[in-house]
Design a protein around this motif. Sequence first.
Motif, PDB file in Angstrom:
ATOM      1  N   MET A  34       0.851  -1.169   0.000  1.00 54.78           N
ATOM      2  CA  MET A  34       0.000   0.000   0.000  1.00 54.78           C
ATOM      3  C   MET A  34       0.898   1.233   0.000  1.00 54.78           C
ATOM      4  O   MET A  34       1.829   1.342   0.773  1.00 54.78           O
ATOM      5  CB  MET A  34      -0.881  -0.028   1.243  1.00 54.78           C
ATOM      6  N   ASN A  35       0.634   2.162  -0.868  1.00 55.34           N
ATOM      7  CA  ASN A  35       1.443   3.360  -0.973  1.00 55.34           C
ATOM      8  C   ASN A  35       0.644   4.540  -0.444  1.00 55.34           C
ATOM      9  O   ASN A  35      -0.202   5.083  -1.127  1.00 55.34           O
ATOM     10  CB  ASN A  35       1.850   3.582  -2.434  1.00 55.34           C
ATOM     11  N   LEU A  36       0.893   4.924   0.800  1.00 52.66           N
ATOM     12  CA  LEU A  36       0.204   6.057   1.405  1.00 52.66           C
ATOM     13  C   LEU A  36       1.127   7.258   1.429  1.00 52.66           C
ATOM     14  O   LEU A  36       2.330   7.127   1.585  1.00 52.66           O
ATOM     15  CB  LEU A  36      -0.201   5.726   2.848  1.00 52.66           C
ATOM     16  N   GLU A  37       0.550   8.420   1.291  1.00 50.86           N
ATOM     17  CA  GLU A  37       1.331   9.639   1.359  1.00 50.86           C
ATOM     18  C   GLU A  37       1.830   9.839   2.780  1.00 50.86           C
ATOM     19  O   GLU A  37       1.101   9.674   3.747  1.00 50.86           O
ATOM     20  CB  GLU A  37       0.457  10.823   0.943  1.00 50.86           C
ATOM     21  N   SER A  38       3.095  10.164   2.896  1.00 50.66           N
ATOM     22  CA  SER A  38       3.687  10.418   4.202  1.00 50.66           C
ATOM     23  C   SER A  38       3.138  11.722   4.767  1.00 50.66           C
ATOM     24  O   SER A  38       2.704  12.603   4.036  1.00 50.66           O
ATOM     25  CB  SER A  38       5.207  10.534   4.051  1.00 50.66           C
ATOM     26  N   THR A  39       3.210  11.825   6.088  1.00 53.77           N
ATOM     27  CA  THR A  39       2.762  13.071   6.706  1.00 53.77           C
ATOM     28  C   THR A  39       3.759  14.193   6.452  1.00 53.77           C
ATOM     29  O   THR A  39       3.427  15.351   6.618  1.00 53.77           O
ATOM     30  CB  THR A  39       2.604  12.900   8.224  1.00 53.77           C
TER      31      THR A  39
ATOM     32  N   ALA B 240      -6.524   3.471   7.438  1.00 53.25           N
ATOM     33  CA  ALA B 240      -6.759   3.797   6.030  1.00 53.25           C
ATOM     34  C   ALA B 240      -6.984   2.544   5.186  1.00 53.25           C
ATOM     35  O   ALA B 240      -7.738   2.574   4.214  1.00 53.25           O
ATOM     36  CB  ALA B 240      -5.587   4.609   5.487  1.00 53.25           C
ATOM     37  N   ALA B 241      -6.351   1.437   5.567  1.00 53.35           N
ATOM     38  CA  ALA B 241      -6.475   0.191   4.816  1.00 53.35           C
ATOM     39  C   ALA B 241      -7.679  -0.642   5.238  1.00 53.35           C
ATOM     40  O   ALA B 241      -8.033  -1.605   4.556  1.00 53.35           O
ATOM     41  CB  ALA B 241      -5.200  -0.641   4.973  1.00 53.35           C
ATOM     42  N   SER B 242      -8.322  -0.275   6.340  1.00 51.78           N
ATOM     43  CA  SER B 242      -9.425  -1.094   6.855  1.00 51.78           C
ATOM     44  C   SER B 242     -10.698  -0.849   6.052  1.00 51.78           C
ATOM     45  O   SER B 242     -10.965   0.258   5.606  1.00 51.78           O
ATOM     46  CB  SER B 242      -9.667  -0.808   8.339  1.00 51.78           C
ATOM     47  N   PRO B 243     -11.494  -1.906   5.889  1.00 51.35           N
ATOM     48  CA  PRO B 243     -12.744  -1.756   5.129  1.00 51.35           C
ATOM     49  C   PRO B 243     -13.765  -0.936   5.914  1.00 51.35           C
ATOM     50  O   PRO B 243     -13.728  -0.880   7.131  1.00 51.35           O
ATOM     51  CB  PRO B 243     -13.226  -3.196   4.951  1.00 51.35           C
ATOM     52  N   GLN B 244     -14.652  -0.328   5.166  1.00 53.67           N
ATOM     53  CA  GLN B 244     -15.745   0.425   5.768  1.00 53.67           C
ATOM     54  C   GLN B 244     -17.033  -0.372   5.584  1.00 53.67           C
ATOM     55  O   GLN B 244     -17.182  -1.054   4.581  1.00 53.67           O
ATOM     56  CB  GLN B 244     -15.864   1.786   5.096  1.00 53.67           C
TER      57      GLN B 244
END
Length: 186
Positions: free
Chosen positions: A1-6, A73-77
Amino acid sequence: MNLESTRRRLTERQADTVDRLTRAAVEVLGEEGFAGLTVRMVAARAGVAPATAYTYFSSKEHLVAEVFWRRLAASPQPEASTAEPVDRAVAVLRGVALLVADEPELAGGVTSALLGRDPDVEHLRARIGLDIRRRLTTALGEAADPDRIEALELLYAGALVRAGMGYGTYEKLADRMEAAARLLLE
């Protein structure tokens, strides 16, 4: 998973380094607990120089908050078309509480980290809070009003602190949050 860093946008190579650091942080937390965790230990476990780790994470609190943010962020809704609004809201709260339930050292570390004053932690705390608010608002649909959402946010925040203080497991926390949310919403 590629998330933007803070702290900045990441190249693929940088994203890989951040992923290695966050995975290593979970391992070190499991062995040493939050009090024993250092960014240097995590860097060594991840196979990167400490200076490199500090390029991405300003503190151990920032690192652990990032781990939680990535899991959230990766968890399902919950599906908006399923169940009643109250059931969907309960599912959101339960899902957030159980993100770290199987890892007590990480759970305690997340509570400590999210209470930090580090500006990078404050930024992540805001992102986490907005994501949870969005999930709750979506779950409640037409029943979402600011007072209900705020009450659920207070419920979640208080439960997180309570669990972090050792007053029960995250599984029990999820059950208690469900009961309290139903009292608030029904």
